[in-house]
Design an enzyme around this catalytic site. Structure first.
Site, short mmCIF file in Angstrom:
data_model
loop_
_atom_site.label_atom_id
_atom_site.label_comp_id
_atom_site.label_asym_id
_atom_site.label_seq_id
_atom_site.Cartn_x
_atom_site.Cartn_y
_atom_site.Cartn_z
N GLY A 80 36.26 16.86 36.70
CA GLY A 80 35.74 18.11 37.21
C GLY A 80 34.52 18.28 36.09
N ARG A 144 35.50 11.47 41.17
CA ARG A 144 36.80 11.32 40.44
C ARG A 144 37.44 9.70 40.79
NH1 ARG A 144 39.18 15.36 38.56
NH2 ARG A 144 38.88 17.70 39.02
N ASP A 174 42.06 12.61 30.44
CA ASP A 174 43.04 11.64 30.05
C ASP A 174 43.20 10.63 30.80
OD1 ASP A 174 43.94 13.63 32.01
OD2 ASP A 174 46.14 13.38 31.58
N ASP A 175 42.88 10.89 32.16
CA ASP A 175 43.07 9.71 33.19
C ASP A 175 41.85 9.07 33.07
OD1 ASP A 175 45.16 10.23 34.49
OD2 ASP A 175 44.26 11.72 35.85
N LYS A 201 36.58 15.01 27.41
CA LYS A 201 36.10 16.35 28.35
C LYS A 201 37.08 16.91 29.04
CE LYS A 201 36.15 16.08 32.24
NZ LYS A 201 36.04 15.78 33.57
N THR A 202 37.32 18.29 29.17
CA THR A 202 38.06 18.79 30.35
C THR A 202 38.27 20.23 29.89
OG1 THR A 202 40.00 19.17 31.75
CG2 THR A 202 40.39 18.01 29.67
N ASP A 204 40.39 22.03 30.92
CA ASP A 204 41.83 22.37 30.80
C ASP A 204 42.51 22.30 29.33
OD1 ASP A 204 41.59 22.27 33.51
OD2 ASP A 204 43.06 20.62 33.94
N LYS A 241 44.98 51.94 39.78
CA LYS A 241 45.41 52.02 41.21
C LYS A 241 45.93 50.53 41.50
CE LYS A 241 41.38 52.12 43.92
NZ LYS A 241 40.68 52.74 45.33
N TYR A 242 45.59 49.31 40.72
CA TYR A 242 45.71 48.09 41.14
C TYR A 242 46.34 47.34 40.27
CZ TYR A 242 42.37 48.62 44.97
OH TYR A 242 41.69 49.00 46.10
N GLY A 250 43.47 24.94 35.23
CA GLY A 250 44.37 24.00 34.23
C GLY A 250 45.20 23.49 35.01
N ARG A 251 45.06 22.18 35.67
CA ARG A 251 45.77 21.68 36.47
C ARG A 251 47.41 21.48 36.19
NH1 ARG A 251 43.63 17.61 39.55
NH2 ARG A 251 42.32 17.03 37.82
N GLU A 310 47.14 27.64 36.63
CA GLU A 310 47.02 26.98 38.18
C GLU A 310 48.30 25.92 38.29
OE1 GLU A 310 43.19 24.97 39.55
OE2 GLU A 310 44.06 23.98 38.09
N TYR A 423 36.22 27.63 39.38
CA TYR A 423 35.04 26.91 39.40
C TYR A 423 33.75 27.80 38.58
CZ TYR A 423 37.56 24.11 42.54
OH TYR A 423 38.37 23.35 42.98
N GLU A 424 33.86 29.15 38.49
CA GLU A 424 32.95 29.96 38.06
C GLU A 424 32.83 29.66 36.59
OE1 GLU A 424 36.04 30.62 39.42
OE2 GLU A 424 35.37 32.48 40.45
P1 FBP Z 1 39.43 17.26 34.72
O1 FBP Z 1 40.59 17.37 33.96
O2 FBP Z 1 38.91 16.42 35.64
O3 FBP Z 1 38.22 17.74 33.75
O4 FBP Z 1 39.36 18.83 35.75
C1 FBP Z 1 39.80 19.94 35.59
C2 FBP Z 1 39.81 20.82 36.77
O5 FBP Z 1 38.76 21.75 36.57
C3 FBP Z 1 41.34 21.50 36.87
O6 FBP Z 1 41.35 22.51 36.11
C4 FBP Z 1 41.55 21.66 38.23
O7 FBP Z 1 42.59 21.56 38.87
C5 FBP Z 1 40.52 20.80 39.08
O8 FBP Z 1 39.78 20.29 38.09
C6 FBP Z 1 40.02 20.83 40.28
O9 FBP Z 1 39.47 19.57 40.83
P2 FBP Z 1 38.23 19.73 41.92
O10 FBP Z 1 36.86 19.75 41.43
O11 FBP Z 1 38.60 18.21 42.47
O12 FBP Z 1 38.63 20.61 42.90
#
Ligand code: FBP
Length: 550
Positions: A80, A144, A174-175, A201-202, A204, A241-242, A250-251, A310, A423-424
Site C-alpha cells: 500500500g 502487491r 514486513d512481507d 514503509k507502511t 500501519d 445527536k450522533y 491498520g490491517r 481495521e 485511503y484518504e
Molecule cells: P501495507 O502494509 O502494504 O503498507 O498496506 C497497509 C494497508 O493500508 C492496510 O492498512 C490496509 O489493510 C491495506 O493496506 C489495504 O490494502 P489495499 O490497498 O490492497 O486495499
C-alpha cells in the site's frame, strides 16, 4: 487562471528536507557487533548462511574526501502507498548523485511485478523534481506481487544485468522486506553481484524494532486521520445527536487507532491486541460500548465517538478460528464458485464449517459474512479494509440498547454515523517528519549501496531529537526474521510489531480512557502544518515520543 498544481504543491517543491549531520557529506561506516534474530536461530542460520549474523551499521562523518564509482541502481515500491515514498526516491537519487554524478536510478513499474515483467523507467532529475515532497507512489506506482519464486528472482536478475544495475532498493512493509531478505541471500549465494537494500514503509506502523524506530507514512497518515476525527468530534459535540463509529486502517496492529486516540481523546477506542490478550468476545466488546453509551445518556450526552481498528475481527479469538477455517475451505475450493450475496453460497460455506464456526458464521450480518469470504491478497491476508466492522459493532450495540430499553436500563437516543478512514491518509502530502525521515532513509540507502552492503534495511534513529542529531545506518534484515507457520508450512518472515500492552503509549491510553468515556474530553488536532514554528511542524507522533521518553 486555472493551475494544474495546487498552491501547496508548488510551495512544497521548494522544501529542502532536513538531513542528519552525518548524511550531509562523506561517511565512515562503523560496525557495532554481530546480530542474531530473537528466535529460530539455527533454522534461520541454515536458511540464510550468507546474510545471517551481520553487524548493525552506523554512519559517522568522515573527514576524508572520498571518490566513488558510478553505479546503476533500481528501486521498487511494494504494498500500500504511504506518504513519503517520493522522498525516499529523491533522497536515494541525490545520495547517489552526490557520490558520483554519473550514477543512474531506474524505477520498476507497479511494484515487484515491474521487476519480474521488465517494466521500468529511468528516474531522471527532471522527473524526480516534479515529485519532491509530494504524497503518493505514482512516480512509478506500487503493487502487491509476492517475490518468492526462483523464476522471479532470475527474471529480475535478467533485467538488472541488462541495465547494468548493481543494487536494488525494495521499499515495503514486513512481507516485502521479508522478500528483500530472501532475494539478498539468493543473489549473494549465487554471486550475482546485486546488492539488495530494504526500506521500512507502511502507514500501519507495525514494522519497527530496536533499530527501526518507525515505518514511514505512519506519522502523516495518523495526523490526517486525527484531523478528521477531531473535526467529527467537534461536529459531534455541536449537534449532540450522533454516535460516530470510525474504523481506522491498520490491517493487523492497532498502532494507528492508538495514536489517533492519543491525539484526539475519543470516548472509546478498541485495541485489538488487548482484545486478544484478554480473550474478549464480540459480545464483551459490544456490551462495553453499550455501557459507555448508556452511562453518557444518563447524563444527557447522547453523542460520542468510537474508534475501531481495521484488524479487530482477526483478534477476537472465536473470529480468528472462524477465519482460519474459512481460509482452508477457500484454499481447497475454487473461490470463484462463491457468488457474494447469494444465500445458497452462505449455506454452502456453513455446511463445510465445524459446528462451532458454523453457528458463529450464521450469526453474522449478511454483509460481514460475505466480506469474510472474499478473495485473500497475494500474501494470504484477509482484505480487512473491506469488512465493515464499524457497522457490525454499531448495529450490535444498537440491538443491545433496544433490549436494555425494554428492561428499563437505558433511556437515551442512539443514532449513528459510520466512517472508514484509510485511503484518504495513505497518499497525503508527507508531514515534515515523513518528508525528512524518508529523504534521510533514501540517502542512507545510497550510503549502504556505496559501502557494498546487501541484506540490510536503511535505518534512521533518534528521530524525536532535531534532525541534525538523527543516527543513520543499516540494520541486517536477517535479525528481524522469525519462523512462522503460514498455509501449513514454516516460513521465515519479519515479525510484525503489534501494540505492546506493557509499552508507554498503551499505558498512557489505558490511564486516561475512563475519563474520556465519561466526559467529553475531545482534542481537535487540526490539519498538518508545513510552515511555522518547529514544535508545530516537526512534531513526531505521540507513540514515538512516549516510546522514546526516558
Ligand atoms: P501495507 O502494509 O502494504 O503498507 O498496506 C497497509 C494497508 O493500508 C492496510 O492498512 C490496509 O489493510 C491495506 O493496506 C489495504 O490494502 P489495499 O490497498 O490492497 O486495499
Amino acid at each position: 487562471m486555472i493551475k494544474t498544481q495546487s498552491a501547496l504543491q508548488l510551495a512544497r517543491k521548494a522544501y529542502q528536507p532536513k538531513l542528519p549531520k552525518t548524511l550531509r557529506g562523506a561517511v565512515e561506516v562503523l560496525e557495532t557487533g554481530n546480530t542474531e534474530p530473537v528466535a529460530n536461530k539455527e533454522e534461520l542460520k541454515s536458511l540464510f548462511p550468507n546474510t545471517y549474523g551481520l553487524p548493525i551499521l552506523r554512519f559517522v562523518e568522515s573527514h576524508e574526501q572520498k571518490t566513488y564509482p558510478a553505479i546503476n541502481v533500481g528501486i521498487l515500491l511494494s504494498g500500500g502507498p504511504a506518504p513519503g515514498g517520493h522522498n525516499v526516491i529523491s533522497g536515494l537519487f541525490d545520495g547517489l548523485k552526490r557520490c558520483n554524478a554519473n550514477s543512474r536510478l531506474y524505477g520498476f513499474i507497479l511494484g515487484p511485478g515491474g521487476l519480474v515483467n521488465h517494466e521500468y523507467k529511468e528516474l531522471t532529475a527532471e522527473l524526480i523534481d516534479e515529485y519532491r515532497n509530494t504524497g503518493g507512489f505514482d512516480i512509478i506506482g506500487t503493487g502487491r506481487t509476492k517475490l518468492e519464486r526462483t523464476e522471479q528472482f532470475e527474471k529480475g536478475l535478467e533485467i538488472m544485468k541488462k541495465l547494468d544495475i548493481k543494487a536494488l532498493v525494495i521499499v515495503g512493509g514486513d512481507d516485502s522486506n521479508t522478500n528483500a531478505a530472501i532475494l539478498a541471500e539468493y543473489y549473494m549465494a549465487k554471486g550475482a553481484g546485486i546488492q539488495v537494500i530494504g526500506c521500512p514503509k507502511t502507514i500501519d506502523g507495525d514494522l519497527k524494532n530496536e533499530v527501526i524506530e518507525t515505518s514511514f507514512g505512519f506519522d502523516t497518515a495518523c495526523k490526517i486521520y486525527s484531523e478528521i476525527i477531531g473535526n467529527i468530534q467537534r461536529d459531534c459535540s455541536s449537534a449532540c445527536k450522533y454516535w460516530h463509529f470510525i474504523k481506522l486502517m491498520g490491517r493487523s496492529a492497532s498502532h494507528i487507532a492508538l495514536e489517533c486516540a492519543l491525539q484526539t481523546h475519543p470516548n472509546v477506542c478498541i485495541i485489538s491486541e488487548e482484545v486478544a490478550a484478554k480473550n474478549l468476545t464480540l459480545d464483551n466488546i459490544v456490551t462495553h460500548i453499550a455501557q459507555v453509551v448508556a452511562d453518557r445518556a444518563e447524563r444527557g450526552l447522547d453523542f460520542g465517538t468510537v474508534l475501531v481498528p481495521e484488524g479487530l475481527i482477526e483478534f477476537i479469538p472465536a473470529m480468528k478460528n472462524l477465519i482460519a477455517e474459512l481460509n482452508d475451505i477457500l484454499a481447497d475450493n475454487n473461490s470463484e464458485e462463491l457468488v457474494p450475496g447469494e444465500s445458497d453460497q452462505r449455506d454452502w460455506v456453513i455446511s463445510r464449517l465445524s459446528p462451532e464456526n458454523a453457528s458463529l458464521f450464521a450469526s453474522l450480518p449478511e454483509n460481514v459474512a460475505e466480506q469474510l469470504t472474499l478473495d485473500r491478497d497475494p500474501h494470504g491476508n484477509v482484505c480487512v479494509s473491506r469488512i465493515e466492522t464499524e457497522v457490525l459493532l454499531s448495529s450490535m450495540v444498537g440491538m443491545k440498547l433496544i433490549q436494555w430499553k425494554m428492561e428499563g436500563k437505558y433511556k437515551g437516543n442512539f443514532a449513528t454515523q459510520h466512517h472508514f478512514l484509510g485511503y484518504e491518509g495513505r497518499c497525503g502530502f508527507p508531514s515534515n517528519y515523513d518528508a525528512d525521515y524518508c529523504y534521510s532513509l533514501g540517502c542512507a540507502a545510497a550510503q549502504l549501496i556505496m559501502a557494498g552492503k546487501s541484506g540490510y534495511m536503511a535505518s534512521v534513529r533518534n528521530t524525536v531529537a532535531p534532525a541534525d542529531e538523527w543516527i543513520a545506518g543499516g540494520a541486517p534484515l536477517s535479525m528481524m526474521l522469525n519462523v512462522e507457520r503460514r498455509r501449513g508450512k514454516n516460513h521465515p518472515v519479519i515479525k510484525k510489531a503489534l501494540v505492546d500492552l506493557e509499552g508507554k503509549p498503551f499505558k498512557q491510553f489505558a490511564a486516561l480512557r475512563e475519563s474520556w468515556e465519561r466526559n467529553t474530553a475531545f482534542v481537535y488536532p487540526g490539519p498538518i502544518q508545513y510552515f511555522g514554528p518547529s514544535e508545530l511542524c516537526d512534531r513526531p507522533t505521540m507513540t514515538l515520543q512516549l516510546e522514546k521518553a526516558e
